[in-house]
Design a protein around this motif. Structure first.
Motif, PDB file in Angstrom:
ATOM      1  N   ILE A 346     -10.423  10.459  -9.044  1.00 55.81           N
ATOM      2  CA  ILE A 346     -11.524  11.487  -8.937  1.00 55.81           C
ATOM      3  C   ILE A 346     -11.436  12.334  -7.609  1.00 55.81           C
ATOM      4  O   ILE A 346     -11.343  11.589  -6.632  1.00 55.81           O
ATOM      5  N   THR A 347     -11.524  13.619  -7.527  1.00 52.26           N
ATOM      6  CA  THR A 347     -11.045  14.119  -6.240  1.00 52.26           C
ATOM      7  C   THR A 347     -12.247  15.483  -6.252  1.00 52.26           C
ATOM      8  O   THR A 347     -12.366  16.026  -7.528  1.00 52.26           O
ATOM      9  N   GLY A 348     -12.277  15.782  -4.961  1.00 51.37           N
ATOM     10  CA  GLY A 348     -13.250  17.215  -4.897  1.00 51.37           C
ATOM     11  C   GLY A 348     -13.565  17.329  -3.521  1.00 51.37           C
ATOM     12  O   GLY A 348     -12.864  16.662  -2.495  1.00 51.37           O
ATOM     13  N   VAL A 354     -18.923  14.303  -5.636  1.00 51.24           N
ATOM     14  CA  VAL A 354     -17.605  13.428  -6.101  1.00 51.24           C
ATOM     15  C   VAL A 354     -17.894  12.097  -5.941  1.00 51.24           C
ATOM     16  O   VAL A 354     -17.568  11.326  -6.823  1.00 51.24           O
ATOM     17  N   ASN A 390     -11.477  17.234   1.871  1.00 52.63           N
ATOM     18  CA  ASN A 390     -11.390  16.592   0.466  1.00 52.63           C
ATOM     19  C   ASN A 390     -11.945  15.295   0.414  1.00 52.63           C
ATOM     20  O   ASN A 390     -11.873  14.295   1.415  1.00 52.63           O
ATOM     21  N   THR A 392     -11.391  11.608  -2.145  1.00 54.39           N
ATOM     22  CA  THR A 392     -10.698  11.340  -3.467  1.00 54.39           C
ATOM     23  C   THR A 392     -10.944   9.777  -3.670  1.00 54.39           C
ATOM     24  O   THR A 392     -11.147   8.974  -2.714  1.00 54.39           O
ATOM     25  N   SER A 418     -11.780  16.603 -11.638  1.00 56.27           N
ATOM     26  CA  SER A 418     -12.376  17.330 -10.370  1.00 56.27           C
ATOM     27  C   SER A 418     -13.107  18.332 -10.792  1.00 56.27           C
ATOM     28  O   SER A 418     -12.922  19.202 -11.751  1.00 56.27           O
ATOM     29  N   ASP A 423      -8.786  21.483  -5.631  1.00 59.55           N
ATOM     30  CA  ASP A 423      -8.645  20.158  -5.259  1.00 59.55           C
ATOM     31  C   ASP A 423      -7.947  19.282  -6.440  1.00 59.55           C
ATOM     32  O   ASP A 423      -7.185  18.467  -6.176  1.00 59.55           O
ATOM     33  N   GLY A 424      -8.269  19.714  -7.577  1.00 56.58           N
ATOM     34  CA  GLY A 424      -7.971  18.890  -8.817  1.00 56.58           C
ATOM     35  C   GLY A 424      -6.316  19.352  -9.113  1.00 56.58           C
ATOM     36  O   GLY A 424      -5.491  18.398  -9.200  1.00 56.58           O
ATOM     37  N   LEU A 439     -10.652  19.727 -15.122  1.00 55.15           N
ATOM     38  CA  LEU A 439     -11.202  20.167 -14.004  1.00 55.15           C
ATOM     39  C   LEU A 439     -12.194  21.335 -14.253  1.00 55.15           C
ATOM     40  O   LEU A 439     -12.332  21.863 -15.191  1.00 55.15           O
ATOM     41  N   SER A 494     -20.616  18.120 -10.612  1.00 51.80           N
ATOM     42  CA  SER A 494     -19.505  16.793 -10.744  1.00 51.80           C
ATOM     43  C   SER A 494     -19.882  15.813 -11.734  1.00 51.80           C
ATOM     44  O   SER A 494     -18.863  15.423 -12.500  1.00 51.80           O
TER      45      SER A 494
END
Length: 768
Positions: A346-348, A354, A390, A392, A418, A423-424, A439, A494
């Motif tokens: 999971i990222t953002g 996030v 960021n 993650t 994401s 970021d994704g 995404l 999110s």
């Protein structure tokens, strides 16, 4: 660093992997610089230091700044670049003291940046030493009422011990005076002009000076405000007045002075016929209004929403629907129990929810659907959780007794998820060949992009990233648009993207486990909205609303906005206007119609198209000079030389029907709203420049937009702008033998209001 990253990507590209990764293309996408949180008081001090440094440089004086460990350590990064050395906690003053012995204070004055907790930790000795040795140093103590960098612990100034016991409050200013500092001043950094004048005077003075910049950390202040609002909403009441700020992108010149002088992550970008423009992201902006205090342009607007209650007043309210059909699960806990490892990334962007969805998955893994034969490992990387940084998280579920790392290696994740498109894509290399990337179709533009004026390459656009996502076989969904329309807050995008991933069968937990996890992972008052957003995401997956850029034809909107001093323009004017539009349409078929319509609209609005015959001839010349790949950039740069955004023209832009239509969005947040224009008109009268702050009323603007005759009466009015326009036009129509894009982009970037434009022109070899 860029070369190292390029080599790394090339090395990765050559690796032979068992699983086919989705992103081994050698692409280097823009990174996110860690930056100060929106509303951070440190930004206000650094903005003034940056401004002061330029003024001192003009006088042959180079300011030296020292610092150490704290939130303010980020000041060494763009856009401020304000810390020349970064050392251990409390050592900034020591370095300043050491350098003071060898430097000429009149030519190289020193400033030491120091936080409030650093002051009590070890900064006292620095100041004491400076007093004893009679240094000439200015200590700027950044007092934000917290040890903010490490989690908002208390300081001796707050009057509370680490055990929560009340203790005597220790005044920073009083302690500094007790050390023998003769000049100790306390300021509110938000008072930009007082603070600015103070620094201008005090920096060059002899001796030790201490300036205490006192303003609470934006995170603790904002948390208190949000908690108070939750209490009000929970009681069924509304906030009497809530203030927002926005940018009129039509008036914006994209000079990016607001970005350069604040670096605020609440400033983002949009696009129109003239390329990029700066706008305010309402999801991130905290309404501290500091960007408006620069008074660089008339594009900032203040909106006061009355009876603010975003959920109560939302136009389209829907209830959470738990009756959506369950997905066909690609991964199940049973299959994992038979030896399969399931991995998710999971990222953002920090602050966008996030970490919340990461927490939801981790809590669901604790329950594990009743399985006792499964184990999991989880790591949540929050190091850049400041807005625009960021964040993650990695989660791995595997059979108990098996050894597994929590982090997904290259081409090792079953799911990369994401809400942020950029970021994704940056972590696409973690997704394995038969894995999936889910995404959002929007992104928060990083500071690295906003500070790049694209004179060497074309602007990165959202469409570029969507095309890249399609190339990497990632699925994109309009989660932000959905939650903004249904709930009124983009932060829920999110949890919506998590709903998309669940409905596509990519998450092995049951619906009950996910819903139960939501209830224990978010504040009680947020449960309903989070469940609603989760189901909105599920609905997007079911209806396969994969996002695509919607190039809405705005030509009719531009026609409708052609209101002028005489009301709807006469028939012969309409024919002339449309004839010019069709002329452009035939000459530049590759340029979108709405862009051509905006060009013609602005030319006509400025002087009723008096120079259109001349412009037509120059357009034909331009088309013959440049290849089609340069047509749009060359045309928009040429068009801009035929009008000036003076007070008459800007008055039109401030009250255009298109702006009024956009402002209706605030009715979703409250019962009514009021707009306040933040303007600074300027007139050249009798050889003297007259400028003043003004918040004009709509009726004033309606009168002002009639006054084209002022241009003939005030001969010297905006003379410098007209002179620059002529120089730019001559260069465009002369053409370039090499570096065509670079040369055109340099001319295109000569923009902004007044002195900002003049300075940019000077840097490009032109003079006003």
């Amino acid at each position: 660093i860029g070369e190292a990253l390029a080599l790394l990507h090339l090395s990765v590209k050559e690796l032979s992997l068992k699983k086919d990764s989705l992103s081994l293309t050698g692409d280097i996408l823009p990174l996110r610089l860690p930056t100060f949180c929106p509303g951070c008081p440190h930004r206000e001090t650094l903005s003034l230091l940056k401004d002061l440094r330029v003024k001192l440089k003009d006088r042959g004086i180079d300011l030296i700044s020292h610092g150490d460990v704290g939130c303010y350590s980020l000041s060494f990064l763009p856009p401020f670049k304000e810390m020349h050395n970064l050392s251990a906690m409390g050592q900034g003053g020591a370095l300043g003291a050491g350098l003071d012995i060898f430097s000429d204070h009149k030519k190289n004055p020193s400033v030491v940046l120091m936080g409030d907790s650093t002051f009590f930790h070890s900064g006292l000795t620095d100041i004491s030493n400076s007093v004893q040795l009679n240094h000439s140093i200015t200590y700027i103590l950044l007092d934000n009422d917290n040890t903010a960098m490490t989690g908002h612990q208390m300081t001796p100034r707050t009057g509370e011990s680490v055990e929560g016991i009340a203790r005597p409050k220790q005044s920073i200013a009083s302690v500094a005076k007790a050390l023998g500092v003769k000049k100790v001043l306390e300021v509110n950094p938000s008072d930009r002009y007082f603070y600015q004048n103070l620094l201008n005077e005090i920096i060059l003075e002899e001796g030790v000076k201490v300036v205490v910049s006192n303003k609470e950390c934006a995170l603790t202040f904002g948390a208190r405000v949000k908690n108070k609002e939750r209490e009000i909403f929970n009681s069924g009441e509304s906030v009497p007045v809530k203030t927002f700020f926005q940018i009129n992108t039509s008036a914006c010149e994209d000079c990016r002075e607001c970005v350069e002088m604040t670096g605020c992550p609440g400033l983002t970008r949009s696009f129109d016929a003239y390329g990029t423009k700066v706008m305010i992201d309402p999801q991130i902006c905290v309404g501290d209004s500091y960007c408006t205090k620069l008074k660089a342009c008339p594009s900032f607007e203040r909106i006061d929403v009355f009876n603010y209650h975003p959920e109560k007043n939302i136009i389209q309210v829907i209830k959470a629907d738990n009756n959506l059909p369950l997905p066909q699960f690609k991964y199940t806990l049973d299959s994992i129990a038979h030896g399969q490892i399931w991995r998710v990334v999971i990222t953002g962007v920090g602050g966008s929810g996030v970490t919340t969805i990461s927490k939801i998955l981790a809590n669901a893994a604790l329950k594990m659907g009743g399985h006792r034969d499964l184990d999991f490992k989880f790591v949540d990387q929050k190091g850049l959780a400041q807005r625009n940084g960021n964040v993650t998280s990695h989660l791995a579920i595997f059979k108990k007794g098996r050894s597994a790392t929590p982090t997904s290696q290259m081409a090792g994740a079953d799911l990369v998820c994401s809400p942020d498109l950029l970021d994704g894509l940056r972590l696409a290399h973690l997704c394995q060949g038969d894995g999936e990337m889910i995404l959002g179709d929007e992104l928060q533009w990083p500071l690295t992009v906003l500070l790049d004026y694209n004179e060497d390459k074309k602007n990165l656009t959202r469409q570029d990233l969507l095309d890249k996502a399609k190339e990497k076989k990632a699925k994109t969904f309009a989660v932000r648009k959905a939650v903004e329309e249904k709930i009124g807050k983009a932060v829920y995008q999110s949890i919506a993207i998590l709903g998309v991933a669940f409905q596509r069968g990519l998450i092995p937990f049951s619906l009950d486990d996910i819903l139960d996890s939501i209830k224990i992972s978010v504040p009680k008052l947020e449960i309903e909205n989070n469940v609603l957003a989760f189901n909105l995401g599920r609905g997007l997956a079911i209806t396969t609303l994969a996002a695509e850029v919607n190039h809405q034809d705005q030509v009719s909107s531009w026609w409708e906005s052609l209101e002028d001093s005489r009301g709807p323009f006469e028939l012969f004017e309409a024919k002339s206007y449309l004839a010019f539009f069709h002329f452009l349409e035939e000459e530049f078929m590759a340029i979108e119609k709405e862009k051509l319509a905006q060009f013609v609209h602005d030319i006509y609005l400025f002087d009723r198209g008096q120079k259109i015959p001349e412009l037509k001839g120059n357009i034909i010349r331009l088309k013959n000079i440049y290849n089609v790949e340069f047509h749009e950039l060359a045309l928009r740069t040429l068009i801009k030389t035929y009008f000036i955004k003076d007070e008459v023209f800007v008055a039109h832009q401030m009250i255009s029907p298109m702006r009024e239509e956009n402002d209706q969005m605030y009715l979703k947040l409250g019962k009514s709203f009021k707009k306040k224009f933040i303007n600074r008109p300027s007139f050249d009268i009798g050889g003297r420049k007259i400028e003043f702050d003004l918040s004009p009323k709509p009726w004033m603007l309606k009168i002002m937009r009639h006054q084209r005759w002022l241009r003939a009466l005030l001969v010297s009015w905006h003379f410098k702008e007209r002179h620059l326009q002529n120089q730019i036009r001559e260069k465009i129509l002369k053409g370039f033998s090499s570096n065509i894009y670079n040369e055109l982009a340099k001319l295109d970037n000569i923009k902004g209001y007044r002195q900002i434009r003049y300075n940019k022109a000077k840097m490009k070899g032109l003079y006003a």
